[in-house]
Design a protein around this motif. Structure first.
Motif, PDB file in Angstrom:
ATOM      1  N   UNK A   8       6.448 -18.852  25.406  1.00  0.00           N
ATOM      2  CA  UNK A   8       7.898 -18.832  25.664  1.00  0.00           C
ATOM      3  C   UNK A   8       8.623 -17.935  24.668  1.00  0.00           C
ATOM      4  N   UNK A   9       9.860 -17.606  24.971  1.00  0.00           N
ATOM      5  CA  UNK A   9      10.691 -16.838  24.046  1.00  0.00           C
ATOM      6  C   UNK A   9      11.046 -17.618  22.784  1.00  0.00           C
ATOM      7  N   UNK A  10      10.817 -18.913  22.800  1.00  0.00           N
ATOM      8  CA  UNK A  10      11.087 -19.678  21.577  1.00  0.00           C
ATOM      9  C   UNK A  10      10.078 -19.309  20.489  1.00  0.00           C
ATOM     10  N   UNK A  11       8.860 -18.963  20.910  1.00  0.00           N
ATOM     11  CA  UNK A  11       7.779 -18.686  19.951  1.00  0.00           C
ATOM     12  C   UNK A  11       7.391 -17.214  19.929  1.00  0.00           C
ATOM     13  N   UNK A  12       7.196 -16.646  21.104  1.00  0.00           N
ATOM     14  CA  UNK A  12       6.622 -15.303  21.187  1.00  0.00           C
ATOM     15  C   UNK A  12       7.679 -14.243  20.897  1.00  0.00           C
ATOM     16  N   UNK A  13       7.274 -13.195  20.196  1.00  0.00           N
ATOM     17  CA  UNK A  13       8.122 -12.017  20.055  1.00  0.00           C
ATOM     18  C   UNK A  13       8.596 -11.596  21.458  1.00  0.00           C
ATOM     19  N   UNK A  14       9.882 -11.308  21.601  1.00  0.00           N
ATOM     20  CA  UNK A  14      10.426 -11.097  22.941  1.00  0.00           C
ATOM     21  C   UNK A  14       9.848  -9.870  23.636  1.00  0.00           C
ATOM     22  N   UNK A  15       9.467  -8.863  22.856  1.00  0.00           N
ATOM     23  CA  UNK A  15       8.871  -7.679  23.494  1.00  0.00           C
ATOM     24  C   UNK A  15       7.470  -7.982  24.016  1.00  0.00           C
ATOM     25  N   UNK A  16       6.715  -8.742  23.220  1.00  0.00           N
ATOM     26  CA  UNK A  16       5.378  -9.141  23.675  1.00  0.00           C
ATOM     27  C   UNK A  16       5.507 -10.002  24.923  1.00  0.00           C
ATOM     28  N   UNK A  17       6.477 -10.897  24.917  1.00  0.00           N
ATOM     29  CA  UNK A  17       6.701 -11.745  26.089  1.00  0.00           C
ATOM     30  C   UNK A  17       7.037 -10.894  27.309  1.00  0.00           C
ATOM     31  N   UNK A  18       7.913  -9.892  27.134  1.00  0.00           N
ATOM     32  CA  UNK A  18       8.290  -9.053  28.282  1.00  0.00           C
ATOM     33  C   UNK A  18       7.071  -8.293  28.817  1.00  0.00           C
ATOM     34  N   UNK A  19       6.180  -7.868  27.906  1.00  0.00           N
ATOM     35  CA  UNK A  19       4.965  -7.183  28.364  1.00  0.00           C
ATOM     36  C   UNK A  19       4.118  -8.139  29.212  1.00  0.00           C
ATOM     37  N   UNK A  20       4.034  -9.393  28.787  1.00  0.00           N
ATOM     38  CA  UNK A  20       3.267 -10.375  29.576  1.00  0.00           C
ATOM     39  C   UNK A  20       3.940 -10.633  30.926  1.00  0.00           C
ATOM     40  N   UNK A  21       5.252 -10.713  30.920  1.00  0.00           N
ATOM     41  CA  UNK A  21       5.963 -10.878  32.197  1.00  0.00           C
ATOM     42  C   UNK A  21       5.525  -9.774  33.154  1.00  0.00           C
ATOM     43  N   UNK A  22       5.513  -8.533  32.639  1.00  0.00           N
ATOM     44  CA  UNK A  22       5.135  -7.387  33.470  1.00  0.00           C
ATOM     45  C   UNK A  22       3.696  -7.450  33.956  1.00  0.00           C
ATOM     46  N   UNK A  23       2.783  -7.928  33.102  1.00  0.00           N
ATOM     47  CA  UNK A  23       1.365  -7.998  33.500  1.00  0.00           C
ATOM     48  C   UNK A  23       1.120  -9.053  34.561  1.00  0.00           C
ATOM     49  N   UNK A  24       1.956 -10.069  34.571  1.00  0.00           N
ATOM     50  CA  UNK A  24       1.660 -11.195  35.459  1.00  0.00           C
ATOM     51  C   UNK A  24       2.743 -11.418  36.508  1.00  0.00           C
TER      52      UNK A  24
END
Lengths: 412, 412
Positions: free
Chosen positions: A150-166
């Motif tokens: 979640x954005x509570x824990x993960x760096x927001x850019x890394x999270x956005x990259x995961x959003x894109x992958x999945x």
């Protein structure tokens, strides 16, 4: 060897050859036994065992259409998603998913640990087996895979990259249709309700406008709320169990969605098992014991999820604003609200829609099946409408009691 | 010619050569005049004019860092995003964005219509010019670009593809930091508050825990709510105006986020213009007329947004469940709630944070600037905290009156 350089749908013997020639997982001389063991809707699963019983392997291959119906054309990308997700889940929740040995983008298959010493949980519960560690394991799996992505824990850019992958359009569409839409309006005329409950379903679902509105709000939450990397199909048919082990499989529906989607699926499917036991087991100590085990497990799943979530939140949250007073409670409240809503949706769709569960369909006697279904649907409606107030394991147990009281078994 | 085969940051003369040699937009013999006209934070803007005045062109090139500060390292992908978005916006809202002639992924620049016959709206309003068609134009732009890219209208798979194309981590991070985080806690110690208001800001923002909590909820909405393809930076510095024309530029912050983000930015920036007029113009008919024009425009922006949204919803919605009774109102209510929240956030961050607006910084006299800022911040707090109840243009006008009443000009 060139035979695996272009995609084709394998037969069991092909899968064995693949494991030997392409993966070199077995000796060239090994005498292999092979069989197709898939019983899900989407893929072909091959189990390959060295005749001496020393090594075994599972190969999961994606077909172009769902096994349930040719209507569902599916991107082969789902096996890539599955492989990537299993690797990620293994990092986040070690020991709670199968080992994966590799992904082949040409043959669209994935080689993974053989879990034949485990049972599929839905079947195991129908055989009245108990898994005292399940609540402990599954809550660790959910809290870790959800909160830590979640954005509570993960760096927001890394999270956005995961959003894109999945981004997972094909599999999400199945859920959007089968879970969020058709159970409430049969818009594609492919629902499969149990005949004797048709009038009940019409009145209690299709014609309940207030319920429809709530289902629509939940659908838009599913469509737009990129909160956590959810498994997306966490029912008891996607979980392998042994008394000392729990393995979550089949993450091909994974995408960034509301965390409560996974928790609600676990809760609803425990309710199906409970309803089956409560409806079909003869009165007596065995029923008390087993339905008591299931009720306890349900309560523990909710309460352990909450306590572990809070603990991991305190340890791991990196987002500054998530540390503001009151935010942690507000955020978890939202997850629990979604959990209750999804519990209700899953309870509806497995009764009304195209994809049923054996917990209910295996109830042969019509009066009992009628009772089991009405119990589920009346629970479902309360879970959806009162989702903002279901906050503890006890809240769910009280709903179970209420529903069972409304639909007595008709015993002496 | 080979000089444009690898990226370098152009000077105006390079841009003119580029327009002639690479784009062949001008005759080989044309006598070109060229100048750098960018005053934004992120890009270099070259205007190239044929000396005979017949043709002109703008070339916008992305640098590696923001012009405001080297701290912001930015993906060059933002010009690709800008080009794709301008093309899409042109389809959705014809006539309300500049024409684009091409995007060059090597030089990372984009050639587009020269809008020199328009003015940047922020400056134009400071010059007390009126644009009677602005509310009409900007609400068409917002309703069309937002609603038509939402899951209510767009096929969900097409929408997911757009989500994937416009994941915009670098630019979103700027907003996450500058709009949603730093104005409330100065966590990076780079806020630039006006000295005499420092204590006021400390007490009214940094120490108001209830406000902080609301700002955090709004931040997570921005981080996770993939509702519509928003422009993402729709302040009056991103809008070119002529009395008969409105052109929205600079969509490089575009991504799938809450629809209210755009509407709130327009509303807040009209409030800055109103506060400037109300604070700096001498009492009299000119002030009444101009601040009346701005108040009317603000009211029309909210009310026309609502009425056009409802009309387009009825025409264009394709999602079955969005047709359920009560859903349209619930959905629009959410957009309006986000609008009010973002209005408040933008009002805060332009006063407190690193990126100010000329409407406020141009107020030379300290007592007046003090008054203007406090007026904005007190409005901001009510917009954030009462965001669920701000539903009409009139609601905003009443807030303006309330705030102006609390901070009188000190005139006779």
């Amino acid at each position: 060897m060139a035979r695996f350089d272009a995609y084709f749908l394998m037969k069991p013997a092909d899968a064995a050859a693949y494991a030997k020639e392409k993966l070199a997982y077995f000796d060239r001389e090994a005498d292999l036994q092979f069989t197709e063991i898939g019983d899900g809707n989407l893929n072909y699963i091959f189990r390959i065992v060295d005749a001496r019983g020393r090594r075994s392997l599972v190969i999961k291959q994606a077909g172009h259409t769902a096994r349930i119906s040719d209507e569902f054309k599916l991107s082969l990308d789902r096996n890539r998603i599955e492989y990537d997700i299993l690797k990620l889940e293994r990092e986040l929740a070690p020991g709670l998913v199968p080992e994966v040995y590799g992904f082949d983008p040409v043959m669209n298959c994935c080689a993974m640990e053989d879990l034949s010493d485990h049972l599929i949980m839905r079947q195991a519960l129908l055989e009245r087996r108990e898994y005292p560690l399940f609540a402990e394991h599954i809550t660790t799996f959910m809290v870790n895979t959800l909160l830590l992505t979640s954005d509570a824990v993960l760096d927001h850019k890394r999270k956005k990259a995961l959003v894109g992958s999945f981004i997972n359009p094909d599999l999400c569409e199945i859920t959007e249709d089968l879970v969020y839409t058709e159970p409430f309006n049969d818009v594609k005329l492919r629902n499969l309700p149990f005949g004797p409950n048709l009038e009940f379903i019409k009145r209690e679902l299709y014609e309940d406008e207030a319920l429809l509105l709530e289902s629509a709000k939940l659908k838009f939450d599913f469509l737009t709320h990129a909160q956590c990397l959810v498994h997306g199909d966490l029912h008891t048919g996607s979980i392998f169990v042994r008394p000392d082990s729990t393995k979550v499989i089949d993450p091909e529906f994974a995408f960034y969605g509301p965390a409560g989607y996974d928790v609600g699926n676990v809760v609803a499917n425990l309710i199906f098992a409970w309803v089956n036991a409560d409806t079909t087991m003869p009165a007596g100590r065995a029923r008390e014991a087993f339905s008591g085990y299931l009720a306890r497990t349900l309560e523990e799943v909710v309460d352990l999820f909450i306590s572990k979530w809070r603990r991991l939140w305190d340890e791991k949250v990196t987002e500054t604003v998530a540390r503001y007073r009151g935010f942690a409670a507000w955020y978890l409240d939202g997850v629990l609200e979604d959990t209750a809503g999804v519990t209700g949706l899953e309870l509806c769709r497995r009764i009304v829609g195209i994809a049923h569960v054996k917990d209910i369909t295996s109830i042969a006697e019509p009066a009992r099946r009628l009772r089991a279904e009405r119990l589920c649907l009346s629970l479902a409606k309360r879970c959806i409408r009162e989702r903002a107030s279901l906050k503890t394991g006890r809240d769910y147990l009280e709903l179970l009691k209420w529903a069972a009281g409304n639909y007595p078994r008709g015993e002496a």
